[in-house]
Design a protein around this motif. Structure first.
Motif, PDB file in Angstrom:
ATOM      1  N   VAL A 134      10.830  17.079 111.744  1.00  0.00           N
ATOM      2  CA  VAL A 134      10.894  17.746 112.973  1.00  0.00           C
ATOM      3  C   VAL A 134      12.304  18.270 112.950  1.00  0.00           C
ATOM      4  CG1 VAL A 134      10.988  16.987 115.479  1.00  0.00           C
ATOM      5  CG2 VAL A 134       9.421  15.898 114.072  1.00  0.00           C
ATOM      6  N   GLU A 135      13.342  17.723 112.635  1.00  0.00           N
ATOM      7  CA  GLU A 135      14.703  18.256 112.595  1.00  0.00           C
ATOM      8  C   GLU A 135      15.055  18.855 111.538  1.00  0.00           C
ATOM      9  OE1 GLU A 135      16.991  17.388 115.296  1.00  0.00           O
ATOM     10  OE2 GLU A 135      15.489  16.436 116.240  1.00  0.00           O
ATOM     11  N   GLY A 136      14.307  18.867 110.532  1.00  0.00           N
ATOM     12  CA  GLY A 136      14.349  19.602 109.185  1.00  0.00           C
ATOM     13  C   GLY A 136      15.548  19.112 108.420  1.00  0.00           C
ATOM     14  N   ASP A 137      16.017  17.861 108.680  1.00  0.00           N
ATOM     15  CA  ASP A 137      17.178  17.357 108.063  1.00  0.00           C
ATOM     16  C   ASP A 137      16.750  16.308 106.877  1.00  0.00           C
ATOM     17  OD1 ASP A 137      15.858  15.402 109.696  1.00  0.00           O
ATOM     18  OD2 ASP A 137      17.451  14.480 110.560  1.00  0.00           O
ATOM     19  N   ARG A 138      15.315  16.159 106.509  1.00  0.00           N
ATOM     20  CA  ARG A 138      14.935  15.778 105.372  1.00  0.00           C
ATOM     21  C   ARG A 138      14.436  16.659 104.489  1.00  0.00           C
ATOM     22  NH1 ARG A 138      10.599  11.969 107.146  1.00  0.00           N
ATOM     23  NH2 ARG A 138      11.082  10.410 105.279  1.00  0.00           N
ATOM     24  N   THR A 139      14.105  16.384 103.106  1.00  0.00           N
ATOM     25  CA  THR A 139      13.737  17.449 102.216  1.00  0.00           C
ATOM     26  C   THR A 139      12.684  16.686 101.359  1.00  0.00           C
ATOM     27  OG1 THR A 139      16.339  17.795 101.537  1.00  0.00           O
ATOM     28  CG2 THR A 139      14.446  18.328  99.941  1.00  0.00           C
ATOM     29  N   ARG A 140      11.636  17.934 101.178  1.00  0.00           N
ATOM     30  CA  ARG A 140      10.395  17.456 100.425  1.00  0.00           C
ATOM     31  C   ARG A 140      10.594  18.204  99.277  1.00  0.00           C
ATOM     32  NH1 ARG A 140       5.564  20.665  99.477  1.00  0.00           N
ATOM     33  NH2 ARG A 140       4.145  19.381  98.789  1.00  0.00           N
ATOM     34  N   MET A 141      10.669  17.347  98.171  1.00  0.00           N
ATOM     35  CA  MET A 141      10.974  17.798  96.693  1.00  0.00           C
ATOM     36  C   MET A 141       9.589  17.711  95.794  1.00  0.00           C
ATOM     37  SD  MET A 141      13.854  16.772  93.957  1.00  0.00           S
ATOM     38  CE  MET A 141      13.664  17.273  92.351  1.00  0.00           C
ATOM     39  N   THR A 142       9.340  18.611  95.193  1.00  0.00           N
ATOM     40  CA  THR A 142       8.134  18.673  94.110  1.00  0.00           C
ATOM     41  C   THR A 142       8.894  18.737  92.626  1.00  0.00           C
ATOM     42  OG1 THR A 142       7.529  20.892  94.236  1.00  0.00           O
ATOM     43  CG2 THR A 142       6.516  19.420  95.549  1.00  0.00           C
ATOM     44  N   LEU A 143       8.271  18.029  91.727  1.00  0.00           N
ATOM     45  CA  LEU A 143       8.601  18.102  90.424  1.00  0.00           C
ATOM     46  C   LEU A 143       7.068  18.345  89.611  1.00  0.00           C
ATOM     47  CD1 LEU A 143      10.031  17.623  87.612  1.00  0.00           C
ATOM     48  CD2 LEU A 143      10.127  15.441  88.313  1.00  0.00           C
TER      49      LEU A 143
ATOM     50  N   TRP B  95      11.991  22.434  96.565  1.00  0.00           N
ATOM     51  CA  TRP B  95      12.780  21.768  97.800  1.00  0.00           C
ATOM     52  C   TRP B  95      12.391  22.619  99.002  1.00  0.00           C
ATOM     53  CZ3 TRP B  95      15.789  23.715  93.812  1.00  0.00           C
ATOM     54  CH2 TRP B  95      15.928  22.627  92.588  1.00  0.00           C
ATOM     55  N   GLU B  96      12.209  21.800  99.992  1.00  0.00           N
ATOM     56  CA  GLU B  96      12.100  22.501 101.439  1.00  0.00           C
ATOM     57  C   GLU B  96      12.459  21.706 102.511  1.00  0.00           C
ATOM     58  OE1 GLU B  96       7.935  23.110 102.452  1.00  0.00           O
ATOM     59  OE2 GLU B  96       7.179  22.015 101.112  1.00  0.00           O
ATOM     60  N   PRO B  97      13.025  22.003 103.487  1.00  0.00           N
ATOM     61  CA  PRO B  97      13.399  21.294 104.575  1.00  0.00           C
ATOM     62  C   PRO B  97      12.076  20.636 105.361  1.00  0.00           C
ATOM     63  CG  PRO B  97      14.371  23.585 105.040  1.00  0.00           C
ATOM     64  CD  PRO B  97      13.417  23.525 103.776  1.00  0.00           C
TER      65      PRO B  97
ATOM     66  N   PRO C 146      19.969  16.254 103.502  1.00  0.00           N
ATOM     67  CA  PRO C 146      19.722  17.793 103.866  1.00  0.00           C
ATOM     68  C   PRO C 146      19.213  18.344 102.589  1.00  0.00           C
ATOM     69  CG  PRO C 146      21.637  16.863 104.954  1.00  0.00           C
ATOM     70  CD  PRO C 146      21.198  15.826 104.177  1.00  0.00           C
ATOM     71  N   CYS C 147      18.198  19.406 102.753  1.00  0.00           N
ATOM     72  CA  CYS C 147      17.877  20.256 101.687  1.00  0.00           C
ATOM     73  C   CYS C 147      18.816  20.962 100.816  1.00  0.00           C
ATOM     74  CB  CYS C 147      16.872  21.153 102.297  1.00  0.00           C
ATOM     75  SG  CYS C 147      15.738  22.183 101.129  1.00  0.00           S
ATOM     76  N   ASP C 148      19.772  21.521 101.485  1.00  0.00           N
ATOM     77  CA  ASP C 148      20.644  22.345 100.367  1.00  0.00           C
ATOM     78  C   ASP C 148      21.707  21.355  99.544  1.00  0.00           C
ATOM     79  OD1 ASP C 148      22.005  21.029 102.784  1.00  0.00           O
ATOM     80  OD2 ASP C 148      23.491  22.479 102.740  1.00  0.00           O
ATOM     81  N   LEU C 149      22.006  20.020 100.105  1.00  0.00           N
ATOM     82  CA  LEU C 149      22.382  19.139  99.273  1.00  0.00           C
ATOM     83  C   LEU C 149      21.785  18.342  98.143  1.00  0.00           C
ATOM     84  CD1 LEU C 149      24.467  17.241 102.151  1.00  0.00           C
ATOM     85  CD2 LEU C 149      25.251  18.947 100.529  1.00  0.00           C
TER      86      LEU C 149
END
Length: 147
Positions: A100-109, A95-97, A14-17
């Motif tokens: 489909v479920e939004g339960d993964r996170t796309r992170m950029t650095l 970070w962004e959800p 999850p994105c928040d974590l």
């Protein structure tokens, strides 16, 4: 030529974590291979104005530099800029959800700075890919499905 390196990954957590963990400079030695130590120069809270000193080993050299947090949107974006160190550098995490479920996170650095070269940019890109792979591994074990 200035360095401008953008790296991204998708983390099955999850994105928040993910954002809370990655935004905390105290966790950096756990997932950045080159960071040896981190010391808060201000209260150890992620907020605009906070300053953090890092010691790293990069390209065979010991580097000591201080970042100041200049932007922070919890769960979305963190921007830090060097105030002391061998190269002016700005590091941005987003970070962004994702999924489909939004339960993964796309992170950029993203690392941007002056005084760079193609060799330096390539070394930063390689290091960032390894670091994000380690971050993904750690967080999927901790927070991913089945954890």
């Amino acid at each position: 030529m200035a360095v401008d390196v953008l790296t991204e990954t998708v983390i099955d957590a999850p994105c928040d974590l993910v954002a809370a963990y990655a935004a905390d400079p105290s966790t950096a030695p756990e997932w950045y291979a080159n960071i040896v130590s981190v010391e808060w120069e201000t209260a150890s809270e992620v907020e605009v104005g906070a300053r953090v000193a890092f010691v790293a080993r990069f390209l065979g050299r010991r580097l000591v530099y201080t970042y100041e947090i200049v932007e922070y949107e919890p769960g979305r974006r963190l921007v830090m800029r060097t105030t002391e160190g061998p190269l002016p550098m700005e590091t941005t995490y987003t970070w962004e959800p994702y999924g489909v479920e939004g339960d993964r996170t796309r992170m950029t650095l993203r690392n941007r700075g002056g005084g760079g070269s193609r060799i330096l940019a390539a070394a930063i890109r390689r290091a960032n890919r390894k670091d994000l792979a380690m971050l993904r591994h750690l967080l999927e074990l901790r927070y991913g499905p089945g954890a």
